[in-house]
Design an enzyme around this catalytic site. Structure first.
Site, short mmCIF file in Angstrom:
data_model
loop_
_atom_site.label_atom_id
_atom_site.label_comp_id
_atom_site.label_asym_id
_atom_site.label_seq_id
_atom_site.Cartn_x
_atom_site.Cartn_y
_atom_site.Cartn_z
CG HIS A 1 9.75 -2.16 -2.21
ND1 HIS A 1 8.71 -1.31 -1.88
CD2 HIS A 1 9.27 -3.41 -2.04
CE1 HIS A 1 7.66 -2.03 -1.55
NE2 HIS A 1 7.98 -3.31 -1.63
CG ASP B 1 -0.83 -1.94 -7.46
OD1 ASP B 1 -0.80 -3.18 -7.55
OD2 ASP B 1 -0.56 -1.33 -6.41
NE ARG C 1 -2.94 -9.49 -6.27
CZ ARG C 1 -1.80 -8.93 -5.86
NH1 ARG C 1 -1.50 -7.68 -6.20
NH2 ARG C 1 -0.94 -9.60 -5.14
CE LYS D 1 2.59 -0.92 -4.96
NZ LYS D 1 1.55 -1.65 -4.30
#
Ligand code: URA
Length: 432
Positions: A82, A161, A168, A187
């Site tokens: 990632h 999420d 957020r 994730k």
């Protein structure tokens, strides 16, 4: 359990239990906890932080909020990679065939994204006919046979999420290390990874602008991964200037092909070898990063990594000949050189602004509805620390529009030539 008690406990700086965290995540996902209470807890977390155990519990509660991809039918250790994102980041396109050439499964889910260029999937669609609409069964069979495949995003992964990230965004709580770390790691885990390599970028073109913040995030994610039983490593790498030379979809595919042949830009090649070495170690092929690097160089030198890329393209509907003849890939109608109007040393290339210039040509999407032009983009002919003379090309614009005055001006404004300039360090730190 009452949400207000959980908010007050965190507000007062105490550690939440696994049950309290789960109560919040489940309730917020189901809609029984309202936005105002979730916002209050997020702000309390922002100021009071979370312990490693709380961060791991938050991550796992978010994983449990939706589907988890089952990759158990694939033999071997599934190592995912990632990147926290940047400009001209071609690493996945190079790493996937490299890793697969070493018999390590590369099984990735991919979707479309917003940004300066398309995501990995968009870039791969530069190969006419390339598609990711394959069944789960076919995906698993391909990876078992050839070690490499990409499938479209399926299932309802980490709905908690998605909801929390949106909240957020409007409550000033995006830049919280425990919340970012939990969001990213949930994730990766839901997507079925056994082990995870993280490339946390720092600099003007990165999400974490300072090295200190990037290090905090990397360490947080490595600790979460290891606490929840996924071997995790990270590096902190530079994103003050774009990575490699190409920014654009088919341009990055061409750059990936060059890199797989051993002729790629120095910084991209080094980053790929650093991340790839960690992937090889996590896959259990060796316990030495040096040995892993030699293995990766071996499959570049003997051509098997490039051959693997061709097999990958063929398996998913593209023409493998295009890997051998990249000039067949989409190409823009015009090229325009942006030249230096003074002599000196390149002292700054503002990564994010250069990325926006590429997007203005049509290389990326600003909104989900935007269409990408796979052929267009930018190629940097100079990087920070390079000497330039008047008239030297700094950047080549690949465009299908005749008038690129605005893009030219943006590029000129964001590349500085001075008396001094030094190539930035590429890898700041490796964390394991
Ligand atoms: N990327 C994510 O996936 N989540 C965050 O919270 C920040 C960046």
């Amino acid at each position: 359990m009452r949400m207000v008690d959980i908010i007050e406990k965190k507000r007062n700086g105490f550690e939440l239990t696994k049950e309290e965290i789960k109560f919040f995540i489940d309730g917020y996902t189901a809609g029984t906890i309202p936005d105002y209470q979730a916002s209050a807890l997020l702000m309390a977390i922002y100021f009071q932080d979370m312990t490693d155990e709380e961060r791991a519990d938050l991550t796992l509660a978010m994983v449990d909020s939706g589907d988890v991809i089952d990759l158990s039918g694939i033999e071997g250790v599934k190592v995912d990679k990632h990147s926290t994102g940047g400009v001209g980041d071609t690493t996945t396109l190079v790493l996937a065939p490299l890793i697969a050439a070493l018999d390590i499964p590369f099984a990735k889910m991919s979707g479309r994204g917003l940004g300066h260029t398309g995501g990995t999937l968009d870039k791969l669609e530069s190969f006419d006919g390339f598609h990711i609409e394959i069944s789960d069964e076919e995906f698993i069979n391909i990876v078992n046979q050839d070690k490499i495949a990409v499938i479209g995003q399926s299932g309802n992964l980490t709905p908690a999420d998605k909801k929390i990230y949106a909240l957020r965004d409007v409550t000033g709580t995006v830049s919280s290390i425990p919340l970012i770390a939990g969001s990213i790691m949930s994730k990766k885990i839901a997507a079925g990874a056994d082990a995870i390599v993280l490339d946390v970028k720092t600099g003007a073109g990165a999400f974490m602008k300072t090295e200190e913040d990037a290090e905090k995030l990397a360490e947080a994610m490595v600790r979460i991964g290891n606490l929840v039983g996924r071997k995790t490593m990270a590096i902190i790498s530079d994103m003050s200037q774009p990575l490699g030379a190409a920014i654009g979809n088919s341009l990055e595919i061409k750059e990936a092909i060059d890199t797989l042949k051993g002729n790629g830009p120095e910084d991209l090649t080094e980053l790929v070898l650093t991340l790839g070495s960690q992937m090889v170690v996590l896959a259990g092929k060796t316990d030495s990063l040096d040995e892993a690097r030699k293995m990766l160089l071996g499959v570049i030198e003997d051509g098997s990594a490039l051959e693997k890329f061709a097999v990958f393209v063929k398996n998913q509907g593209g023409n493998p000949e295009w890997v051998k003849n990249p000039e067949l890939l989409p190409a823009a109608q015009y090229t325009v050189e942006v030249t230096a109007d003074k002599e000196g040393i390149v002292s700054e290339i503002v990564a994010d602004a250069i990325g926006v210039a590429a997007m203005k040509l049509g290389a990326g999407r600003a909104t989900k509805e935007d269409e990408i032009d796979l052929a267009v983009g930018l190629v940097l002919n100079k990087k920070i620390g390079d000497n330039v003379k008047v008239g030297d090309s700094l950047v080549t614009i690949h465009t299908n529009k005749k008038d690129v005055a605005e893009v030219e001006a943006m590029i000129k404004d964001n590349i500085q030539i001075g008396d001094t300039g030094k190539a930035p360090k590429l890898i700041y730190k490796q964390i394991s």
